[in-house]
Motif scaffolding. Structure first.
Motif, PDB file in Angstrom:
ATOM      1  N   GLU A   1      26.439 144.432  72.655  1.00 47.45           N
ATOM      2  CA  GLU A   1      26.977 143.521  72.502  1.00 47.45           C
ATOM      3  C   GLU A   1      28.169 142.909  70.972  1.00 47.45           C
ATOM      4  O   GLU A   1      27.096 144.038  70.101  1.00 47.45           O
ATOM      5  CB  GLU A   1      26.537 142.224  72.450  1.00 47.45           C
ATOM      6  CG  GLU A   1      26.745 140.735  72.343  1.00 47.45           C
ATOM      7  CD  GLU A   1      26.024 139.554  72.045  1.00 47.45           C
ATOM      8  OE1 GLU A   1      26.645 138.273  72.978  1.00 47.45           O
ATOM      9  OE2 GLU A   1      24.667 139.607  72.363  1.00 47.45           O
TER      10      GLU A   1
ATOM     11  N   ILE B   1      30.362 138.761  74.731  1.00 42.54           N
ATOM     12  CA  ILE B   1      30.950 139.823  74.687  1.00 42.54           C
ATOM     13  C   ILE B   1      30.773 141.542  75.115  1.00 42.54           C
ATOM     14  O   ILE B   1      30.190 141.911  73.715  1.00 42.54           O
ATOM     15  CB  ILE B   1      32.553 139.759  74.033  1.00 42.54           C
ATOM     16  CG1 ILE B   1      33.208 138.244  74.691  1.00 42.54           C
ATOM     17  CG2 ILE B   1      33.480 140.795  74.906  1.00 42.54           C
ATOM     18  CD1 ILE B   1      34.420 138.530  73.041  1.00 42.54           C
TER      19      ILE B   1
ATOM     20  N   TYR C   1      30.318 145.517  75.458  1.00 40.09           N
ATOM     21  CA  TYR C   1      30.643 147.079  76.761  1.00 40.09           C
ATOM     22  C   TYR C   1      29.639 147.588  77.390  1.00 40.09           C
ATOM     23  O   TYR C   1      28.806 147.662  76.575  1.00 40.09           O
ATOM     24  CB  TYR C   1      31.687 147.755  75.058  1.00 40.09           C
ATOM     25  CG  TYR C   1      32.709 146.476  74.621  1.00 40.09           C
ATOM     26  CD1 TYR C   1      34.052 147.208  74.837  1.00 40.09           C
ATOM     27  CD2 TYR C   1      32.210 145.915  73.658  1.00 40.09           C
ATOM     28  CE1 TYR C   1      34.944 146.487  74.961  1.00 40.09           C
ATOM     29  CE2 TYR C   1      32.970 145.150  73.402  1.00 40.09           C
ATOM     30  CZ  TYR C   1      34.433 144.960  73.756  1.00 40.09           C
ATOM     31  OH  TYR C   1      35.970 144.298  73.094  1.00 40.09           O
TER      32      TYR C   1
ATOM     33  N   TRP D   1      33.925 149.678  79.446  1.00 38.98           N
ATOM     34  CA  TRP D   1      34.628 148.710  80.103  1.00 38.98           C
ATOM     35  C   TRP D   1      34.119 147.654  79.230  1.00 38.98           C
ATOM     36  O   TRP D   1      32.829 147.399  78.694  1.00 38.98           O
ATOM     37  CB  TRP D   1      33.713 148.403  82.054  1.00 38.98           C
ATOM     38  CG  TRP D   1      34.219 149.327  82.412  1.00 38.98           C
ATOM     39  CD1 TRP D   1      33.386 150.966  82.658  1.00 38.98           C
ATOM     40  CD2 TRP D   1      35.665 149.115  83.669  1.00 38.98           C
ATOM     41  NE1 TRP D   1      34.605 151.286  84.196  1.00 38.98           N
ATOM     42  CE2 TRP D   1      35.455 150.765  84.288  1.00 38.98           C
ATOM     43  CE3 TRP D   1      36.342 148.444  83.547  1.00 38.98           C
ATOM     44  CZ2 TRP D   1      36.617 151.220  85.182  1.00 38.98           C
ATOM     45  CZ3 TRP D   1      37.189 148.344  84.772  1.00 38.98           C
ATOM     46  CH2 TRP D   1      37.622 149.693  85.211  1.00 38.98           C
ATOM     47  N   LYS D   2      34.676 146.958  79.062  1.00 38.38           N
ATOM     48  CA  LYS D   2      34.684 144.842  78.225  1.00 38.38           C
ATOM     49  C   LYS D   2      34.623 144.300  79.594  1.00 38.38           C
ATOM     50  O   LYS D   2      34.898 144.063  80.724  1.00 38.38           O
ATOM     51  CB  LYS D   2      35.528 144.433  78.106  1.00 38.38           C
ATOM     52  CG  LYS D   2      35.482 143.071  77.178  1.00 38.38           C
ATOM     53  CD  LYS D   2      36.562 142.892  76.490  1.00 38.38           C
ATOM     54  CE  LYS D   2      36.796 141.987  75.843  1.00 38.38           C
ATOM     55  NZ  LYS D   2      37.678 140.916  75.285  1.00 38.38           N
TER      56      LYS D   2
ATOM     57  N   ASP E   1      32.735 140.577  79.708  1.00 38.75           N
ATOM     58  CA  ASP E   1      33.001 139.099  79.341  1.00 38.75           C
ATOM     59  C   ASP E   1      31.979 137.826  80.458  1.00 38.75           C
ATOM     60  O   ASP E   1      32.604 137.935  81.291  1.00 38.75           O
ATOM     61  CB  ASP E   1      34.548 138.593  79.153  1.00 38.75           C
ATOM     62  CG  ASP E   1      34.536 137.683  78.293  1.00 38.75           C
ATOM     63  OD1 ASP E   1      33.271 137.070  78.205  1.00 38.75           O
ATOM     64  OD2 ASP E   1      35.725 136.996  77.851  1.00 38.75           O
TER      65      ASP E   1
ATOM     66  N   VAL F   1      38.436 149.247  79.482  1.00 40.25           N
ATOM     67  CA  VAL F   1      38.328 149.781  77.498  1.00 40.25           C
ATOM     68  C   VAL F   1      39.072 151.119  77.318  1.00 40.25           C
ATOM     69  O   VAL F   1      40.356 151.744  76.714  1.00 40.25           O
ATOM     70  CB  VAL F   1      37.628 149.516  76.238  1.00 40.25           C
ATOM     71  CG1 VAL F   1      37.756 150.022  75.079  1.00 40.25           C
ATOM     72  CG2 VAL F   1      37.074 147.832  76.735  1.00 40.25           C
TER      73      VAL F   1
ATOM     74  N   THR G   1      35.427 145.465  66.250  1.00 36.66           N
ATOM     75  CA  THR G   1      36.030 146.698  67.639  1.00 36.66           C
ATOM     76  C   THR G   1      36.402 147.610  67.683  1.00 36.66           C
ATOM     77  O   THR G   1      36.387 148.443  67.780  1.00 36.66           O
ATOM     78  CB  THR G   1      37.786 146.557  65.988  1.00 36.66           C
ATOM     79  OG1 THR G   1      37.379 146.398  64.833  1.00 36.66           O
ATOM     80  CG2 THR G   1      38.647 144.948  66.130  1.00 36.66           C
TER      81      THR G   1
ATOM     82  N   VAL H   1      37.782 149.905  70.251  1.00 35.61           N
ATOM     83  CA  VAL H   1      37.766 148.972  71.427  1.00 35.61           C
ATOM     84  C   VAL H   1      38.885 148.315  71.728  1.00 35.61           C
ATOM     85  O   VAL H   1      39.353 148.269  72.730  1.00 35.61           O
ATOM     86  CB  VAL H   1      35.980 148.050  71.571  1.00 35.61           C
ATOM     87  CG1 VAL H   1      35.948 148.562  71.710  1.00 35.61           C
ATOM     88  CG2 VAL H   1      36.852 147.130  70.994  1.00 35.61           C
ATOM     89  N   THR H   2      40.409 148.934  70.719  1.00 34.35           N
ATOM     90  CA  THR H   2      41.042 147.242  70.931  1.00 34.35           C
ATOM     91  C   THR H   2      42.624 148.296  70.370  1.00 34.35           C
ATOM     92  O   THR H   2      43.108 148.328  71.499  1.00 34.35           O
ATOM     93  CB  THR H   2      41.318 146.790  69.476  1.00 34.35           C
ATOM     94  OG1 THR H   2      41.182 147.619  68.450  1.00 34.35           O
ATOM     95  CG2 THR H   2      40.696 145.704  69.282  1.00 34.35           C
TER      96      THR H   2
END
Length: 344
Positions: A98, A103, A105, A126-127, A129, A150, A171, A188-189
């Motif tokens: 988390e 959120i 991953y 994968w993200k 949410d 992601v 991030t 992750v961004t």
């Protein structure tokens, strides 16, 4: 009173290992005074549970190597586990971490070609949410979690566990690759990734260990703690919380101790490790560099996480696979389970 540390990391897969007696894994010396243990949830067979995280409200999220589903277990409600999300293009799910409240991953894996002699498999991050998630009183998902891709880990062979890089960094995560034997940083961004640690402490041993290297990983303060499952060693190394790169040499904490995945106490002085084929939970005194068995009868224990609420503040949760089954869709000794161990 012992102060225990929360960590929400995805904890590791060594699910392909047979029983300890057949692979020469060192057994930690059993000592008197096992901790109290209770069963939280028994999943149906086949269900190899692989990793877990605890939400802010105490609900448990579990990943399964047998299915790409993410399961929610609510201890306050008498209902079966609820599948709240499904990872696309996967046959199973591994590490989970988390970064922001609700959120998460998750590593999605495709086991189609995996055998005891071929541990490589395609995987993606994968993200997941959970903020949109809605579940009825009857346990029906009326609005699911949002799942988005992601990163496709095309150059990786055995993406295993996840940990956040810094407590305020939303991030960056670190990912272990147990086959190649390295740890890499993933933004992750931007989806940019860089190997931050790959040396003798993370690589699979030259002989034995089924080709497995670094498994569980976790950042505490400015130290990265990690287990090398194949070498049966547990280390820590100082790192930069910006780059993830080491800033000094690694320190061996214990050896002859098989750890798949682990969590740390709140004061950073202890670790609790899942020993997978040894079916136990071990406690490591980090300062004293001593490991002891504190819980047994955990069939292929795969991951550990500390509780987050006042109700479970001094407990850890352990997931297990229920016994070896390859492929993971085959029945094992029993279905995987979630247990609670009071460690303080």
């Amino acid at each position: 009173m012992l102060f225990c540390d929360r960590a929400l990391l995805g904890l590791g897969l060594v699910a392909l290992l047979p029983l300890a007696s057949s692979v020469g894994i060192s057994k930690v010396q059993h000592q008197q005074g096992f901790y109290p243990i209770s069963l939280i949830e028994q999943f149906p067979n086949p269900h190899w549970l692989e990793n877990l995280a605890v939400r802010h409200d105490g609900q448990i999220l579990a990943t399964s190597a047998s299915t790409p589903g993410i399961f929610l277990v609510d201890q306050k409600k008498a209902r079966s586990p609820v599948a709240i999300a499904e990872i696309p293009d996967a046959t199973g799910a591994l590490g989970i971490v988390e970064l922001e409240q609700d959120i998460f991953y998750v590593i999605g894996a495709n086991w189609t070609l995996v055998t005891l002699t071929n541990l490589a498999f395609p995987s993606k991050i994968w993200k997941v949410d959970l903020r949109p998630l809605q579940i009825s009183a009857q346990g029906v998902v009326t609005r699911g979690a949002t799942v988005s891709l992601v990163a496709d880990l095309l150059s990786k062979r055995f993406a295993n566990t996840l940990t956040r890089l810094g407590p305020k960094d939303n991030t960056a995560i670190l990912v272990s690759d147990s086959s190649i034997g390295h740890i890499f940083r993933l933004d992750v961004t931007t989806r940019a990734s860089t190997v931050v640690l790959s040396d003798a402490t993370t690589l699979p041993p030259v002989s034995g260990g089924l080709g497995l290297g670094v498994s569980g990983i976790h950042v505490y303060g400015s130290d990265l703690f990690y287990a090398n499952a194949g070498a049966q060693e547990f280390f820590k190394v100082p790192i930069s919380l910006k780059t993830g790169q080491p800033t000094g040499p690694a320190t061996l904490i214990v050896n002859n101790t098989f750890i798949d995945d682990f969590d740390l106490s709140r004061d950073g002085k202890k670790a609790w490790g899942a020993t997978n084929p040894l079916n136990t939970l071990v406690e490591i005194d980090i300062t004293g560099k001593i490991a002891k068995t504190v819980a047994t009868n955990l069939f292929n224990a795969t991951a550990v996480v500390l509780g987050r609420t006042s109700d479970d503040y001094n407990s850890v949760y352990v997931v297990d696979g229920g016994g070896l089954s390859i492929p993971f869709s085959n029945p094992s000794v029993r279905g995987g389970s979630i247990s609670r161990v009071n460690v303080c």
